[in-house]
Enzyme design. Structure first.
Site, PDB file in Angstrom:
ATOM      1  NE  ARG A  28      44.889  50.845  51.153  1.00  0.00           N
ATOM      2  CZ  ARG A  28      44.507  50.711  49.894  1.00  0.00           C
ATOM      3  NH1 ARG A  28      45.143  49.838  49.100  1.00  0.00           N
ATOM      4  NH2 ARG A  28      43.502  51.405  49.420  1.00  0.00           N
ATOM      5  CB  CYS A  51      31.589  50.802  34.177  1.00  0.00           C
ATOM      6  SG  CYS A  51      33.024  49.728  33.982  1.00  0.00           S
ATOM      7  CB  VAL A  88      54.794  58.110  30.067  1.00  0.00           C
ATOM      8  CG1 VAL A  88      56.043  57.295  29.742  1.00  0.00           C
ATOM      9  CG2 VAL A  88      54.783  58.488  31.550  1.00  0.00           C
ATOM     10  CE1 TYR A 436      10.652  29.185  45.969  1.00  0.00           C
ATOM     11  CE2 TYR A 436      10.437  28.028  48.082  1.00  0.00           C
ATOM     12  CZ  TYR A 436       9.859  28.584  46.950  1.00  0.00           C
ATOM     13  OH  TYR A 436       8.505  28.547  46.778  1.00  0.00           O
TER      14      TYR A 436
END
Length: 462
Positions: A28, A51, A88, A436
């Protein structure tokens, strides 16, 4: 003028969260005319959510490709020379080059670099014991691992599974296998599951797991994986018992994958992870960066280095590395150790230090535990929530929070994560202006109830 002569080359080792985030961010900031990017990935997939693997195995996520954020083709379309199934095998720091091997053909070649990013991730811990590498024994770290496990489940006639370890992966995989109709036994070395919690909070998780039909075996260490005549796993043995198994999943944690870096002479910490500065540059090496599960990070609460393998950190590391490689400036100050998980509808969360972490860091502290509800007690479907809080004696500085409860419990830990990052005391926390309404919280949020109790404990112990 030959512009290619002035073009730098960035080499990235590892094609998942940290590595490809770094490559994408660098792209970018610098176009192909300024920066050539070559990335190596030894697996079949890039930029995926490790995950999410337990939820794919358990059927909550229908297709493997739903876990892939960006395919190799998408990276190549951004002019990143991504070489899949290429490992690698050597880093030549003096020569500024890496040796890579095509895993299909075996062909090897050297690629030079001006800047290097090491994002080799972590590897599942495999017990050093007979049978640990037998067919039917699986680690769960990569999409390749997840696919291998699903293939193994499809070939297995029996429906008995043993999960070794009861950390996040172990607990999540146990639930996934229950969802697939397996009879599941979890063999855990600790006194309670979820060693990232203190044992008193782990007991709540234990009860929830047994409620799902999972057999928990605590204070037990696997000594051998027994195999049949075909060489495939048949049982898992501990010192005192044996548990039949048609499939075994290893959930005993991971280690940084740093053998390549260590062979090159790069600095490793006490946990085996690469050591970096705040810019994620490997210490002592101007043009080498590292990020993701292969590094150690600063714990902002204890002031000590830790290995915290989470996708959230890996993506941040990649963004920071890519910014610095691309000519900008960014830093990663550290972590407070926040994590959430679940067992069925029981949400489990923690941030900061456990009691043993605080003792290890030489801190004196007060501990409080409170029982509350996720909603106003009179509101329909209000359910219990347990919050444990640690505060530093005398100063009252928040040190850690653990939460176990039903809907709405887990993400409450983010309140504590922000308080830890800001260095708030428990007394200061009691004044936090939290949202709340009866469907969402009691008038006093459970985290603030714990903070009030901790503040009183600090004042009494002063």
């Amino acid at each position: 003028m030959d512009m290619s002569a002035a073009r730098e080359r960035l080499v990235v080792i590892g094609g998942d969260a940290a590595g490809m985030s770094a490559a994408s961010q660098a792209r970018r900031l610098k176009g192909p005319g300024e920066l050539e990017i070559v990335a190596f990935e030894r697996g079949h997939f890039t930029s995926y959510s490790a995950c999410g693997i337990p939820y794919w195995v358990g059927g909550d996520v229908g297709e493997r490709d739903e876990l892939i954020a960006r395919s190799p083709e998408e990276h190549r379309a951004r002019e990143i020379d991504l070489r899949m199934r290429t490992e690698v095998t050597e880093i030549d720091l003096a020569g500024g080059r890496v040796r890579a091997r095509d895993m299909e053909s075996g062909a090897e070649s050297w690629t030079s670099y001006d800047k290097l990013v090491i994002a080799t991730g972590a590897r599942p811990i495999r017990p050093d014991m007979p049978g640990a590498d037998a067919p039917g024994v699986h680690g769960v770290q990569t999409l390749d691992d997840g696919q291998a496990l699903l293939d193994s489940l499809a070939r297995t006639r029996g429906r008995r599974a043993v999960v070794v370890g009861a950390g996040y992966i172990g607990v999540e995989m146990a639930e996934a296998l229950i969802n697939r109709g397996y009879e599941v036994t979890v063999v855990n070395r600790g006194s309670e599951p979820m060693s990232t919690l203190d044992p008193d909070m782990g007991r709540l998780v234990h009860a929830a797991m047994e409620g799902l039909g999972i057999t928990m075996v605590n204070d037990a260490e696997v000594t051998k994986v027994r195999t049949g005549a075909d060489g495939r796993v048949r049982a898992v043995a501990t010192e005192h018992a044996e548990y039949p198994a048609d499939v075994v999943v290893l959930g005993i944690g991971v280690r940084p994958e740093t053998a390549l870096a260590e062979a090159a002479g790069l600095p490793l910490g006490a946990h085996g992870g690469l050591l970096t500065d705040l810019a994620m540059r490997v210490r002592g090496h101007e043009n080498v960066w590292a990020g993701g599960d292969c590094v150690e990070v600063l714990d902002l609460v204890s002031g000590q280095e830790r290995h915290v393998p989470l996708g959230t950190h890996a993506n941040k590391h990649g963004q920071i590395i890519g910014t610095n490689v691309g000519g900008g400036y960014a830093t990663f100050p550290g972590v407070v150790g926040t994590a959430v998980s679940k067992v069925c509808d029981l949400e489990i969360a923690r941030t900061g230090l456990r009691e043993r972490d605080a003792r290890r860091a030489g801190l004196r502290f007060e501990t409080v535990t409170i029982e509350s509800t996720n909603r106003a007690g009179y509101y329909p479907d209000a359910s219990p929530m347990t919050v444990k809080m640690l505060a530093e004696r005398r100063t009252g500085r928040l040190l850690g929070v653990q939460i176990v409860g039903r809907e709405g419990a887990g993400k409450r830990v983010d309140i504590a994560a922000v308080a830890l990052t800001a260095g708030l005391t428990v007394e200061q926390m009691t004044a936090l202006d939290l949202g709340y309404a009866p469907p969402f919280s009691p008038v006093w949020d459970p985290v603030l109830v714990a903070a009030r109790k901790a503040s009183k404990a600090v004042a009494q112990g002063f």
